[in-house]
Every structure is written in C-alpha cells, then in structure tokens.
Write a protein that holds these residues in place. Structure first.
Motif, PDB file in Angstrom:
ATOM      1  N   SER A 188      20.345  17.110 -17.320  1.00 45.23           N
ATOM      2  CA  SER A 188      21.744  16.752 -17.583  1.00 45.23           C
ATOM      3  C   SER A 188      22.437  17.999 -18.083  1.00 45.23           C
ATOM      4  CB  SER A 188      21.806  15.643 -18.639  1.00 45.23           C
ATOM      5  OG  SER A 188      23.147  15.362 -18.976  1.00 45.23           O
ATOM      6  N   PHE A 189      23.436  18.498 -17.327  1.00 42.76           N
ATOM      7  CA  PHE A 189      24.101  19.751 -17.660  1.00 42.76           C
ATOM      8  C   PHE A 189      25.506  19.457 -18.171  1.00 42.76           C
ATOM      9  CE2 PHE A 189      26.671  23.464 -16.255  1.00 42.76           C
ATOM     10  CZ  PHE A 189      26.097  24.409 -17.100  1.00 42.76           C
ATOM     11  N   ASN A 190      25.799  19.870 -19.428  1.00 39.98           N
ATOM     12  CA  ASN A 190      27.110  19.610 -20.031  1.00 39.98           C
ATOM     13  C   ASN A 190      27.849  20.890 -20.402  1.00 39.98           C
ATOM     14  OD1 ASN A 190      26.800  16.755 -20.001  1.00 39.98           O
ATOM     15  ND2 ASN A 190      25.394  16.934 -21.765  1.00 39.98           N
ATOM     16  N   GLY A 191      27.581  21.960 -19.741  1.00 41.35           N
ATOM     17  CA  GLY A 191      28.223  23.245 -20.048  1.00 41.35           C
ATOM     18  C   GLY A 191      29.687  23.246 -19.668  1.00 41.35           C
ATOM     19  N   ASN A 192      30.428  24.288 -20.081  1.00 37.56           N
ATOM     20  CA  ASN A 192      31.861  24.365 -19.814  1.00 37.56           C
ATOM     21  C   ASN A 192      32.194  25.305 -18.654  1.00 37.56           C
ATOM     22  OD1 ASN A 192      31.263  26.767 -20.914  1.00 37.56           O
ATOM     23  ND2 ASN A 192      32.761  26.661 -22.635  1.00 37.56           N
TER      24      ASN A 192
ATOM     25  N   SER B 103      31.153  23.323 -10.952  1.00 35.83           N
ATOM     26  CA  SER B 103      30.353  22.137 -11.226  1.00 35.83           C
ATOM     27  C   SER B 103      29.033  22.223 -10.465  1.00 35.83           C
ATOM     28  CB  SER B 103      31.099  20.888 -10.748  1.00 35.83           C
ATOM     29  OG  SER B 103      31.215  20.901  -9.332  1.00 35.83           O
ATOM     30  N   SER B 104      28.076  21.425 -10.886  1.00 37.81           N
ATOM     31  CA  SER B 104      26.778  21.415 -10.214  1.00 37.81           C
ATOM     32  C   SER B 104      26.922  20.956  -8.778  1.00 37.81           C
ATOM     33  CB  SER B 104      25.816  20.487 -10.966  1.00 37.81           C
ATOM     34  OG  SER B 104      26.326  19.163 -10.989  1.00 37.81           O
TER      35      SER B 104
END
Length: 403
Positions: A390-394, A398-399
């Motif tokens: 789960s990637f929540n970076g800024n 986007s993935s």
C-alpha cells in the motif's frame, strides 16, 4: 725549475708548465707528491693557470680518497668511490651491469657538483629533463631518478649529507607499461611458419613452444638442463638461473629471481612428446646438457629474441620478444582455461598472487564477456499479477500511471 705566481706550479728550462703537489704521507711517515704536465684530458698545460687548476683537482681527489674532506666531495668521486662499489656488493652481477648506463647518466649530470651543493633546483631541473628532453620512457626515467635518490640516501647514511634534498621533489611515475603478447591464434600462426626439416628450425620451434607453454622467465629457460626435465612424470623443475656474458663465459646459479621462483611445473602431454623427440634430435648432434640449445652451450638472450621476432614477422602477428612469451602464457591460461590467480601465480613463480594481479589483472577482465553471457537468462522468476503493498506517498505520478 722556476716557481710561478701560482702555488705548486713551476716552469721548466724549456718554458713548459707543470705542477707538483703534496698528497699526503704513508704509514711510515714518508711524504708523497704528485707531478704532472698534462690535464685530465691529456692536454699539455699552455699556461700556469691551467696547471694550477689541475693541481687543485689532484689535491682534492687525494684528500677525498682519504676521507679527510668529505664535505668537499664531488658527486662523481662519491659515486665512484663510495656508492657504486657498495651497490656492486649488494646485488647480483647481472643487476649491477644493467645499471652501469644509469650511473653514467647521473655522473654526467652531477659529476663536478660538490655533493652538499646539490640543491632542490638541481633535482627539479634533472627531473624535468628526464620527463621532457631526455628521450627516455617514463619507466626508464623513473629508474634513473630512483637510482639518484638512492645514491643521496647513501650519502646521508654515511654522514656526508644531512638530508636527501631529492626527496623534496616528486617521484617520476613509471607509467603503464604495455607488454605485447601473442594470443593462442597468434602463436598457432607463428609456429606454422616453421619448417621441421631443418635442425635449427626444430630448435627454434622447441624454444618458442617451451616458453609459451610454461611461462618460465627468460634466464630460467636458458638455464634448463635435461636433469631438470622429468619426462616420465611430466614435470619440469625450475631451480636455476643463468647469468651470461657470452657463450663461453656464463654461470648457472642454483636459485631463481625470487625465493618462490623455485618450483615444479606440470607439463602437458604434447610438450612432453615434443621434448622426447627433441632430446633424441639433440643427441644426434652431440648435444647432451642444455634443453634450449643446438650446440650444447646456453643461448644468448639476443639470439632468442631475434628468433621470436623472425617468426612474428613471417606470420604477421604482434612482434614480441621472448619475455612476451611469458605474458602470452598467462593470457593462454586465463582465456582458454579460466585459470585462477593462485594457480597462475604459482606457475609463474611469483612471491604472492598480489604480484600476479599487479602485472596481469587486465587479462582477467577479458573473462567479463563470458560471464555476462552466462548471466543472461540465469535468473528465473515471474512478476506478481497483483500489488502486495500500500503506497501513500505524495509523488505526482500514481502507481497506475507508472505501469
């Protein structure tokens, strides 16, 4: 005899000048004088001043030789009476002989200079000349400058100098020496030019083959006798070193270049078969002792080099000398059989694998292509069909857009 206005200089009844100087007393107290009518170049004196200058040199030489005025010793006197004799006693005769040209270069440069008057500017000027106008390679210039530094080090050791001023200048880097060698293909082309109908050419073949297939040093190969060859067990004992002035004046030393140089090499079956035939061939011509010989005396190094270069030219392959065959042997072991550094080091008689890597590390780089080919497709895997993180970076990307 008439005294001139110069001390120790006289004029004879014929008007010719000469000097007569006191040069010391012997153990019994007897006075000794030296007399001369010519300078050091053999020219008669044409003036009292010329005789006076020569008298001073003679007097100084006499004092310097007795060690009474070391502080006024010239570099030439120091080299001839102190350093060179010391160096001769420290090294092998072959090493000493190889440095004679270097001593001449140093003496020509600094000979008349009083030893303690050599300053950093003299050293720097000499260093610059070696690197620019001398015409010597970087490697040879480095050898010369190292020898110069060693000579001044010895003057410090003897107490003639307080310090070695040359150490305040930079050393001369040797540079990367490029050693020409033959690949397996080059070697095959070269020996294919040999006609085995000729006894001399059969000798040439055996010599080139043995150096290429064993990698022995030049002097080690020239020193080989049939007592060193074990044809039954496929072994070659490398136990000796040859020092040679000419074919009638030589010595076989019972040691090699390094303590690790004494070694027993394994021979391949092809080499053993060639050696068996060559031994019988030699016997027919009265040769019984030396392996690399057609007349039972050691071969001269220059002759061996000419033979190697002859077949290189005929085969249109790189022109190398016999030392290049040692390099060729290393290339053959690495490129054909992927030999490891420890095996190569022991075969060459190096004191450690570090020495082998210092001179031959670039040859192992050739194995990189083969490794890359073997690596291709060697890693087996499949990508996952779904993400497991789960990637929540800024990040702006986007993935989903990165797919």
């Amino acid at each position: 005899m008439k005294q001139t206005r110069y001390v120790n200089v006289y004029k004879d009844k014929d008007g010719k000048f000469f000097y007569q100087v006191f040069v010391g007393r012997d153990e019994k107290g007897k006075s000794h004088f030296k007399k001369g009518r010519k300078d050091s170049n053999g020219k008669p004196f044409t003036s009292a001043r010329m005789a006076h200058n020569e008298a001073i040199k003679v007097k100084n030489d006499a004092l310097e030789s007795s060690g009474r005025v070391l502080y006024r010793m010239t570099y030439k006197t120091f080299m001839n009476r102190k350093f060179i004799p010391k160096y001769k006693g420290d090294v092998e005769e072959s090493t000493f002989n190889s440095h004679e040209r270097i001593w001449n270069i140093l003496i020509k440069q600094f000979g008349d200079k009083v030893l303690n008057k050599i300053d950093i500017m003299d050293c720097e000027s000499f260093r610059t000349w070696l690197l620019t106008d001398s015409g010597y390679t970087n490697g040879y210039s480095s050898m010369i400058y190292i020898a110069f530094r060693q000579s001044l080090d010895y003057a410090v050791l003897l107490g003639i100098l307080d310090s070695n001023v040359s150490k305040r200048t930079k050393a001369i880097p040797k540079g990367k020496a490029i050693v020409k060698y033959w690949t397996k293909s080059d070697f095959e082309k070269a020996i294919s030019q040999i006609c085995m109908d000729s006894y001399y050419e059969r000798f040439s073949f055996m010599m080139i083959w043995l150096y290429f297939m064993t990698g022995v040093r030049v002097s080690e190969g020239l020193a080989l006798t049939w007592d060193d060859v074990d044809l039954r067990n496929n072994k070659l004992n490398v136990y000796h070193n040859l020092f040679m002035k000419n074919k009638k004046d030589y010595e076989i030393h019972s040691y090699t270049k390094t303590s690790s140089g004494k070694r027993k090499l394994s021979l391949d079956d092809d080499t053993v078969e060639f050696l068996k035939k060559w031994k019988k061939d030699q016997a027919k011509h009265g040769v019984k002792k030396f392996v690399i010989s057609y007349d039972d005396t050691p071969m001269v190094r220059s002759t061996v080099n000419r033979i190697v270069k002859r077949y290189a030219e005929l085969a249109n392959v790189p022109e190398i000398d016999v030392k290049g065959l040692r390099h060729s042997h290393v290339s053959y072991l690495i490129n054909e059989f992927n030999a490891d550094v420890l095996t190569v080091s022991r075969r060459l008689g190096h004191s450690s694998p570090d020495i082998t890597l210092k001179y031959y590390s670039h040859l192992w780089n050739r194995n990189d292509d083969g490794l890359a080919k073997m690596m291709t497709g060697n890693i087996k895997f499949d990508f996952s069909d779904t993400t497991k993180i789960s990637f929540n970076g800024n990040q702006a990307v986007s993935s989903k857009s990165a797919q």
